[in-house]
Scaffold this motif. Structure first.
Motif, PDB file in Angstrom:
ATOM      1  N   THR A   1     -11.798   4.410  15.743  1.00 37.12           N
ATOM      2  CA  THR A   1     -12.075   4.094  14.575  1.00 37.12           C
ATOM      3  C   THR A   1     -12.425   2.501  14.448  1.00 37.12           C
ATOM      4  OG1 THR A   1     -11.610   4.716  12.300  1.00 37.12           O
ATOM      5  CG2 THR A   1      -9.661   3.910  13.495  1.00 37.12           C
ATOM      6  N   ASP A   2     -12.616   2.240  13.100  1.00 42.13           N
ATOM      7  CA  ASP A   2     -13.076   0.904  13.076  1.00 42.13           C
ATOM      8  C   ASP A   2     -11.896  -0.107  12.517  1.00 42.13           C
ATOM      9  OD1 ASP A   2     -12.946   2.022  10.510  1.00 42.13           O
ATOM     10  OD2 ASP A   2     -14.721   1.412   9.550  1.00 42.13           O
ATOM     11  N   VAL A   3     -10.948   0.549  11.681  1.00 42.67           N
ATOM     12  CA  VAL A   3      -9.736  -0.336  11.202  1.00 42.67           C
ATOM     13  C   VAL A   3      -8.534   0.585  10.877  1.00 42.67           C
ATOM     14  CG1 VAL A   3     -10.529  -0.228   8.829  1.00 42.67           C
ATOM     15  CG2 VAL A   3      -9.067  -1.816   9.390  1.00 42.67           C
ATOM     16  N   MET A   4      -7.435   0.043  11.138  1.00 47.55           N
ATOM     17  CA  MET A   4      -6.063   0.780  10.700  1.00 47.55           C
ATOM     18  C   MET A   4      -5.179  -0.310  10.163  1.00 47.55           C
ATOM     19  SD  MET A   4      -5.424   3.328  14.028  1.00 47.55           S
ATOM     20  CE  MET A   4      -4.202   4.258  13.129  1.00 47.55           C
ATOM     21  N   ALA A   5      -4.523   0.268   9.214  1.00 50.76           N
ATOM     22  CA  ALA A   5      -3.436  -0.665   8.715  1.00 50.76           C
ATOM     23  C   ALA A   5      -2.073  -0.087   8.711  1.00 50.76           C
ATOM     24  CB  ALA A   5      -3.857  -0.783   7.217  1.00 50.76           C
TER      25      ALA A   5
ATOM     26  N   ASP B   1       6.826  -4.203   4.774  1.00 51.99           N
ATOM     27  CA  ASP B   1       7.820  -4.130   3.666  1.00 51.99           C
ATOM     28  C   ASP B   1       6.811  -3.909   2.445  1.00 51.99           C
ATOM     29  OD1 ASP B   1       9.386  -5.387   5.216  1.00 51.99           O
ATOM     30  OD2 ASP B   1       9.205  -7.400   4.697  1.00 51.99           O
ATOM     31  N   GLU B   2       7.578  -3.483   1.293  1.00 45.62           N
ATOM     32  CA  GLU B   2       6.933  -2.898   0.162  1.00 45.62           C
ATOM     33  C   GLU B   2       6.658  -4.333  -0.493  1.00 45.62           C
ATOM     34  OE1 GLU B   2       5.851  -0.062  -1.189  1.00 45.62           O
ATOM     35  OE2 GLU B   2       6.543   0.738   0.948  1.00 45.62           O
ATOM     36  N   MET B   3       5.701  -4.634  -1.221  1.00 46.30           N
ATOM     37  CA  MET B   3       5.359  -5.825  -1.937  1.00 46.30           C
ATOM     38  C   MET B   3       4.406  -5.472  -2.921  1.00 46.30           C
ATOM     39  SD  MET B   3       4.411  -8.775   0.886  1.00 46.30           S
ATOM     40  CE  MET B   3       4.532  -9.887  -0.336  1.00 46.30           C
TER      41      MET B   3
ATOM     42  N   GLY C   1      -8.603  -3.504   5.167  1.00 47.12           N
ATOM     43  CA  GLY C   1      -7.413  -3.224   5.781  1.00 47.12           C
ATOM     44  C   GLY C   1      -6.432  -3.831   4.752  1.00 47.12           C
ATOM     45  N   VAL C   2      -6.670  -4.983   4.252  1.00 47.23           N
ATOM     46  CA  VAL C   2      -5.720  -5.816   3.243  1.00 47.23           C
ATOM     47  C   VAL C   2      -5.323  -4.971   2.069  1.00 47.23           C
ATOM     48  CG1 VAL C   2      -5.303  -7.583   1.800  1.00 47.23           C
ATOM     49  CG2 VAL C   2      -6.114  -8.078   3.962  1.00 47.23           C
ATOM     50  N   LEU C   3      -6.300  -4.168   1.418  1.00 48.08           N
ATOM     51  CA  LEU C   3      -6.388  -3.302   0.242  1.00 48.08           C
ATOM     52  C   LEU C   3      -5.358  -2.224   0.870  1.00 48.08           C
ATOM     53  CD1 LEU C   3      -9.801  -3.270  -1.324  1.00 48.08           C
ATOM     54  CD2 LEU C   3      -7.570  -4.642  -1.849  1.00 48.08           C
ATOM     55  N   HIS C   4      -5.561  -1.677   1.991  1.00 47.70           N
ATOM     56  CA  HIS C   4      -4.830  -0.363   2.511  1.00 47.70           C
ATOM     57  C   HIS C   4      -3.241  -0.946   2.544  1.00 47.70           C
ATOM     58  CE1 HIS C   4      -7.100   3.212   3.232  1.00 47.70           C
ATOM     59  NE2 HIS C   4      -7.847   2.727   4.089  1.00 47.70           N
ATOM     60  N   LEU C   5      -2.970  -2.162   3.091  1.00 46.53           N
ATOM     61  CA  LEU C   5      -1.516  -2.636   3.034  1.00 46.53           C
ATOM     62  C   LEU C   5      -0.958  -2.772   1.690  1.00 46.53           C
ATOM     63  CD1 LEU C   5      -1.771  -5.284   5.848  1.00 46.53           C
ATOM     64  CD2 LEU C   5      -0.901  -2.827   6.001  1.00 46.53           C
ATOM     65  N   LEU C   6      -1.675  -3.025   0.652  1.00 50.39           N
ATOM     66  CA  LEU C   6      -1.413  -3.253  -0.745  1.00 50.39           C
ATOM     67  C   LEU C   6      -1.166  -1.884  -1.524  1.00 50.39           C
ATOM     68  CD1 LEU C   6      -3.178  -6.534  -1.876  1.00 50.39           C
ATOM     69  CD2 LEU C   6      -0.828  -6.237  -0.882  1.00 50.39           C
ATOM     70  N   GLY C   7      -1.446  -0.812  -0.687  1.00 50.45           N
ATOM     71  CA  GLY C   7      -1.132   0.364  -1.221  1.00 50.45           C
ATOM     72  C   GLY C   7      -2.345   1.335  -1.743  1.00 50.45           C
TER      73      GLY C   7
END
Length: 183
Positions: A61-65, A69-71, A119-125
């Motif tokens: 796939t193209d990106v995985m996140a 930690d919960e932020m 990817g950053v948006l996925h990390l942010l929930g």
């Protein structure tokens, strides 16, 4: 804000620009400057292994996140109990993204910027499993990406103007590197 990048993909890309896209997104989302992020660029084989292992889906796939930690996205540096936190890992596959970039009619780096923001948006929930979530996430992604591109364009214009100014000052003998000739 600490952003580490490792390119093990075998594809030559502007890693500094990818880090800039991640930093811009984190700043825009008001993530604590104490946050840490890791970005890895991998081969299609490695991405396929991750995709099968973690998503139980075949093929690369193209990106995985991978969040750590919960932020809270709106948590600024003045928030109580600010401490360093590992936001997570973003894994990009430039080899897979090349085909997507060609289909979309833009350069690979533009596609990697999009995937980095995603990817950053996925990390942010943020997620896009449901239609309403998809509208929210992709709308935000498009706004952040447009603002990032506008900031890049403004920086390029400023660099061009600075270069023109330096050439003009040098021609007139007013640059800082040379002493004017005595009269």
């Amino acid at each position: 804000m600490s952003i580490e990048i490792a390119n093990e993909s075998g594809v030559d890309v502007d890693e500094t620009s990818i880090v800039s896209a991640a930093r811009f997104t984190l700043d825009r989302m008001e993530v604590s400057p104490l946050a840490e992020l890791s970005v890895s660029l991998v081969t299609q084989d490695v991405m396929e292994q991750l995709h099968v292992r973690w998503m139980d889906l075949p093929g690369p796939t193209d990106v995985m996140a991978f969040p750590m930690d919960e932020m809270e996205a709106g948590r600024g540096p003045e928030a109580p109990e600010s401490s360093p936190a590992l936001l997570g890992d973003i894994v990009l596959c430039p080899g897979f993204a090349e085909d997507q970039a060609a289909t979309a009619g833009h350069p690979l780096l533009d596609e990697l910027h999009l995937l980095t923001v995603h990817g950053v948006l996925h990390l942010l929930g943020y997620d896009h499993a449901e239609p309403e979530e998809e509208r929210e996430m992709f709308g935000l992604q498009n706004r952040v990406l447009a603002d990032f591109r506008a900031a890049l364009d403004a920086a390029r214009r400023q660099d061009t103007q600075r270069g023109n100014d330096e050439r003009l000052l040098g021609t007139a003998g007013l640059d800082e590197g040379t002493d004017p000739e005595p009269s």
